[in-house]
Write an enzyme that holds these catalytic residues in place. Structure first.
Site, mmCIF file in Angstrom:
data_model
loop_
_atom_site.group_PDB
_atom_site.id
_atom_site.type_symbol
_atom_site.label_atom_id
_atom_site.label_comp_id
_atom_site.label_asym_id
_atom_site.label_seq_id
_atom_site.Cartn_x
_atom_site.Cartn_y
_atom_site.Cartn_z
ATOM 1 N N CYS A 116 0.809 -1.219 0.000
ATOM 2 C CA CYS A 116 0.000 0.000 0.000
ATOM 3 C C CYS A 116 0.845 1.274 0.000
ATOM 4 C CB CYS A 116 -0.944 -0.008 1.192
ATOM 5 S SG CYS A 116 -1.943 -1.495 1.278
ATOM 6 N N HIS A 172 -2.797 7.510 6.705
ATOM 7 C CA HIS A 172 -3.054 6.206 6.090
ATOM 8 C C HIS A 172 -4.483 5.793 6.429
ATOM 9 C CE1 HIS A 172 -2.082 2.476 4.198
ATOM 10 N NE2 HIS A 172 -2.280 1.767 5.309
ATOM 11 N N GLU A 179 -1.362 4.961 14.321
ATOM 12 C CA GLU A 179 -1.044 6.177 13.562
ATOM 13 C C GLU A 179 -1.366 7.429 14.373
ATOM 14 O OE1 GLU A 179 -1.377 7.977 9.033
ATOM 15 O OE2 GLU A 179 -2.778 6.408 9.656
ATOM 16 N N LYS A 198 -9.566 7.903 2.629
ATOM 17 C CA LYS A 198 -10.009 6.523 2.388
ATOM 18 C C LYS A 198 -11.432 6.301 2.889
ATOM 19 C CE LYS A 198 -5.495 4.172 2.469
ATOM 20 N NZ LYS A 198 -4.602 5.291 2.867
ATOM 21 N N HIS A 243 -9.765 1.913 0.113
ATOM 22 C CA HIS A 243 -8.310 1.749 0.076
ATOM 23 C C HIS A 243 -7.896 1.279 -1.315
ATOM 24 C CE1 HIS A 243 -4.278 1.165 1.015
ATOM 25 N NE2 HIS A 243 -4.344 0.357 2.054
ATOM 26 N N PHE A 266 1.542 -3.641 3.897
ATOM 27 C CA PHE A 266 1.829 -4.973 4.424
ATOM 28 C C PHE A 266 3.327 -5.262 4.252
ATOM 29 C CE2 PHE A 266 -2.606 -7.096 3.735
ATOM 30 C CZ PHE A 266 -3.125 -6.305 4.734
#
Length: 419
Positions: free
Chosen positions: A165, A305, A316, A337, A342, A405
């Protein structure tokens, strides 16, 4: 060696909110959700039956004929479409430009997953192995960069970044560095993804990563809310034209913003989960600030994110407080998002565009789907998450975070021209 400055001179996007930048930005500012029932395949037997799909996309608007379009996986079609808009928006005179000095660094986290799925499903033992000669070129993650360079004859640096991502934020960071080191005058950069396929949704469902709020798709992506239950899958492409500042000024280009710095880090913790204390997130933001040679107090907006996952949102938010201290409470924070879903390898590029336009227009898009009282005790709601409604404010500098990831973290900072 004196590093060169880097301008943003063109933008392009194909997203669940619109098939160009203007439509997408208008929807982001107005808090519109792009989620709905999956139409790409029959998802009735899946735990998750909705996603943020691109709507009314016509590849023939970007390819000479259907035969040429079929040579590209859908993710590469999105890449070419977003690049076409960005190149046009930049107003580069390609007849006069030195194409040896124009590069393409374009990413995808997964590549042609839909084409891979369809080719394997069509395999027949009785007839022997029968695959399209375009099978491999359609699935490899670097192919969008190749297609864009071939379309325009750009012969400068050409490759893809793959960091899940974080892929397209890494692409932007690489493009920024190549230009400021004098390796190119212009780089077309960004990312594209088309993961809304049987294997994509099925695979993420198996990990329990996706929201299963099938009764209310449009409210399913709810970053920083206690009731969040996973991310909503999105798709599309997003592209930026980065250009050496003096080159841009010399041709009288419209300059949206200046890229000031980028950062990278690793969580070194888990295959899919972010570090619970936000160590990698803290480090990547500090690295970006150091690279940009600006203080935390100079950042006005963070596009986080913010995927709407139980652990990620908490870590975060903690990282932001660690990096920005008391200034964290003066920032605007939002997760776009919540509207786009996403977009995986394309997410960072679109979210950088959101930062660029926030700087350019002095408005912060919201984080939608929060309801009063839906508070997670692990999150400090004294932070301004820009819930539900866009906020007008002076945005001199903005930071975009993407985490992938494997523990891959990337951040980029853009700043208003002259500030």
């Amino acid at each position: 060696m004196k590093l060169k400055r880097v301008a943003v001179t063109g933008l392009g996007a194909i997203t669940p909110l619109g098939n160009n930048v203007a439509e997408t930005w208008r929807a982001l500012v107005n808090g519109v959700s792009g989620a709905g029932p999956i139409t790409h395949f029959d998802a009735s037997k899946f735990k998750t039956q909705f996603a943020c799909e691109v709507k009314d996309f016509d590849p023939l608007a970007y390819f000479p004929d259907r035969k040429e379009a079929r040579k590209c996986d859908l993710h590469a079609q999105y890449a070419l479409a977003s690049a076409q808009e960005a190149v046009k928006d930049s107003n580069l005179d390609l007849e006069k430009e030195d194409k040896d000095r124009i590069g393409v660094i374009f990413s995808s986290g997964i590549g042609g997953i839909y084409s891979f799925q369809e080719e394997v499903r069509g395999y027949s033992d009785e007839r022997g192995p029968r695959f399209s000669p375009f099978f491999i070129p359609k699935i490899i993650a670097d192919i969008s960069a190749g297609h864009i360079s071939m379309k325009y004859g750009f012969r400068g640096p050409n490759f893809a970044t793959v960091s899940a991502c974080a892929s397209s934020t890494n692409a932007i960071g690489d493009a920024f560095n190549y230009i400021r080191l004098g390796k190119a005058n212009v780089i077309v950069t960004g990312g594209a993804e088309a993961p809304i396929a049987i294997v994509g949704v099925g695979g993420f469902n198996a990990m329990n990563a996706l929201s299963t709020r099938n009764d209310s798709p449009q409210t399913a992506s709810r970053p920083f809310s206690k009731s969040r239950d996973g991310f909503v899958m999105g798709e599309g492409g997003a592209c930026l034209i980065l250009e050496e500042m003096e080159h841009a000024l010399a041709r009288g280009a419209k300059i949206y913003a200046e890229v000031m710095g980028s950062g990278m880090s690793a969580d070194a913790y888990h295959l899919t989960a972010s570090h619970p204390e936000g160590l990698g997130a803290t480090l990547v933001m500090r690295n970006a600030l150091e690279d940009a040679e600006i203080t935390p107090e100079e950042i006005d907006y963070i596009n986080v994110h913010g995927t709407s996952t139980p652990v990620g949102d908490i870590s975060e938010a903690r990282a932001i407080k660690d990096v920005f201290g008391s200034h964290a409470f003066d920032l605007n924070i939002s997760s776009t998002k919540s509207m786009t879903g996403h977009m995986l390898g394309a997410a960072g590029a679109l979210e950088t565009i959101a930062c660029v336009l926030s700087v350019y227009e002095d408005i912060v898009p919201p984080t939608i789907n929060y309801t009063d009282g839906d508070n997670d005790p692990e999150i400090d709601y004294n932070l301004n998450f820009t819930f539900n409604k866009a906020q007008k404010r002076t945005v001199n500098a903005a930071l975009s975070n993407t985490f992938g990831f494997g523990g891959h973290n990337a951040s980029v900072i853009v700043k208003k021209i002259g500030k």
